[in-house]
Design an enzyme around this catalytic site. Structure first.
Site, PDB file in Angstrom:
ATOM      1  N   LYS A 291      10.366 -31.152  -1.991  1.00 62.28           N
ATOM      2  CA  LYS A 291       9.079 -30.862  -1.360  1.00 62.28           C
ATOM      3  C   LYS A 291       9.021 -29.390  -0.966  1.00 62.28           C
ATOM      4  CE  LYS A 291       9.097 -35.554   0.534  1.00 62.28           C
ATOM      5  NZ  LYS A 291       9.139 -36.410   1.754  1.00 62.28           N
TER       6      LYS A 291
ATOM      7  N   ASP B  12       3.798 -38.844   5.876  1.00 60.59           N
ATOM      8  CA  ASP B  12       5.005 -38.012   5.888  1.00 60.59           C
ATOM      9  C   ASP B  12       4.979 -37.044   7.063  1.00 60.59           C
ATOM     10  OD1 ASP B  12       7.461 -37.286   4.950  1.00 60.59           O
ATOM     11  OD2 ASP B  12       6.761 -36.327   3.127  1.00 60.59           O
TER      12      ASP B  12
ATOM     13  N   LYS C  77       3.839 -30.554   5.290  1.00 61.36           N
ATOM     14  CA  LYS C  77       4.181 -31.261   6.533  1.00 61.36           C
ATOM     15  C   LYS C  77       5.473 -30.732   7.160  1.00 61.36           C
ATOM     16  CE  LYS C  77       7.593 -33.685   4.494  1.00 61.36           C
ATOM     17  NZ  LYS C  77       8.987 -33.841   4.931  1.00 61.36           N
TER      18      LYS C  77
ATOM     19  N   SER D   3      14.688 -36.085  11.435  1.00 55.79           N
ATOM     20  CA  SER D   3      14.121 -35.119  10.497  1.00 55.79           C
ATOM     21  C   SER D   3      14.762 -33.756  10.688  1.00 55.79           C
ATOM     22  CB  SER D   3      12.608 -35.019  10.731  1.00 55.79           C
ATOM     23  OG  SER D   3      12.095 -33.788  10.268  1.00 55.79           O
ATOM     24  N   ARG D   4      15.252 -33.169   9.590  1.00 55.93           N
ATOM     25  CA  ARG D   4      15.936 -31.876   9.702  1.00 55.93           C
ATOM     26  C   ARG D   4      14.966 -30.761  10.115  1.00 55.93           C
ATOM     27  NH1 ARG D   4      17.486 -31.552   3.366  1.00 55.93           N
ATOM     28  NH2 ARG D   4      17.670 -33.765   3.742  1.00 55.93           N
ATOM     29  N   ASN D   5      13.702 -30.837   9.685  1.00 53.68           N
ATOM     30  CA  ASN D   5      12.723 -29.818  10.070  1.00 53.68           C
ATOM     31  C   ASN D   5      12.401 -29.917  11.561  1.00 53.68           C
ATOM     32  OD1 ASN D   5      11.711 -28.373   7.452  1.00 53.68           O
ATOM     33  ND2 ASN D   5      11.875 -30.526   6.918  1.00 53.68           N
TER      34      ASN D   5
END
Length: 332
Positions: A104, A243, A190, A253-255
């Site tokens: 992504k 998402d 996102k 979530s890594r972000n």
């Protein structure tokens, strides 16, 4: 089917193991020699100790093994890595089987989505072989067989159906969608908003701020979408809103984690090192702002994330600046 899988990160492993559990013969390729060696010898991924590796999932560091004699190729490399990997594939042989992207992002410099990169490298004549898959799907939950729904995007109905068939199981559901660019665009954008959401939580701003960040973030995604041929209704679905929610609300979530660490005072390199995996949002925010500038489209949240990540702006100052902007109609 015999499936070549490119990449060995958390998401790659989750999907490759899923495909193998569905009865397919999967060979996973990666340049990460230590990870491949460990998977071969210990039948265990370093990020997921104790997770069973399916017997029909094998591993290689030779790209030829994963692209010659297969029925489908699936990739989970990085946005930055997709172009060189595709070029290497073409050195081996002409692509004649479906190529499915699960990474992504938006490429820096070109502003291209992953399907657009593939079309540029492979040629427009391959458009009916290209597809992508995106949606709210944390790797850890997929590996633990938690119910998950995602979207398969492709120009070709045959490829959309194929993606849905090979991945779907009694806990993993894949909806077809003809808007391939919309599916890819939502999955890319996102990640930027998820970083902002993590910053909000890291500063202790509460649920009001986070809800506003996610909602206004979706608004920014919708503003930029037409310039990438993405349909607004796709962004209201699993690959957009879905998402966005899971990536912005989950501490898995890594972000989100990255944003949280930045809010705690870590710089970009230390935050990335602590996470130990690629943080696609920190790459994509550069691409998104390049695209926004080209089309004269302000993206205040993305601009704030960039300033925090690359210019060292204090997150609290960034939030004050966002709230100090001129108030306009909500839909503008």
């Amino acid at each position: 089917m015999r499936i070549g899988y490119l990449g060995s990160g958390a998401w790659a492993f989750a999907l490759a193991n899923l495909l193998a559990a569905n009865g397919h013969f999967v060979i996973m390729w990666s340049i990460e020699k230590d990870i491949i060696k460990g998977l071969k010898e210990n039948r265990e991924h370093p990020k997921f100790p104790g997770i069973h590796v399916e017997d029909n999932l094998s591993f290689t560091t030779d790209l030829k093994d994963a692209v010659v004699g297969v029925d489908v190729i699936v990739e989970s490399v990085t946005t930055k890595g997709l172009r060189p990997v595709l070029k290497e594939i073409l050195k081996i042989e002409k692509l004649t089987v479906p190529f499915v992207m699960t990474s992504k992002g938006i490429e820096q410099g070109t502003g291209l989505l992953l399907p657009e990169i593939a079309l540029e490298i492979l040629g427009e004549g391959h458009k009916d072989l290209i597809g992508c898959m995106s949606g709210p799907s944390l790797a850890n939950e997929v590996l633990h067989k938690a119910p998950t729904s995602v979207v398969a995007g492709a120009h070709s109905e045959q490829v959309r159906t194929l993606i849905s068939q090979i991945f779907s199981s009694d806990y993993f559901r894949v909806y077809p969608n003809s808007d391939m660019f919309g599916v890819a665009f939502g999955g890319a954008m996102k990640n930027i908003i998820a970083i902002a959401s993590g910053i909000c939580d890291g500063l202790g701003f509460g649920q009001n701020a986070k809800a506003a960040m996610i909602t206004r973030g979706l608004h920014e995604m919708r503003k930029l979408a037409p310039f990438k041929q993405a349909q607004a209704e796709t962004l209201n679905g699993l690959s957009g809103l879905g998402d966005l929610c899971v990536t912005s609300l989950s501490d898995k979530s890594r972000n989100y984690q990255f944003g949280n660490l930045l809010a705690s005072g870590l710089d970009i390199e230390k935050a990335k090192a602590k996470i130990g995996m690629v943080v696609e949002g920190s790459y994509t925010v550069v691409s998104a702002l390049e695209l926004a500038k080209k089309h004269n489209t302000p993206l205040p949240i993305a601009e704030a994330v960039y300033a925090i990540v690359y210019d060292g702006l204090d997150p609290r100052v960034a939030v004050k600046q966002l709230f100090g902007r001129e108030i306009k109609d909500e839909n503008l």
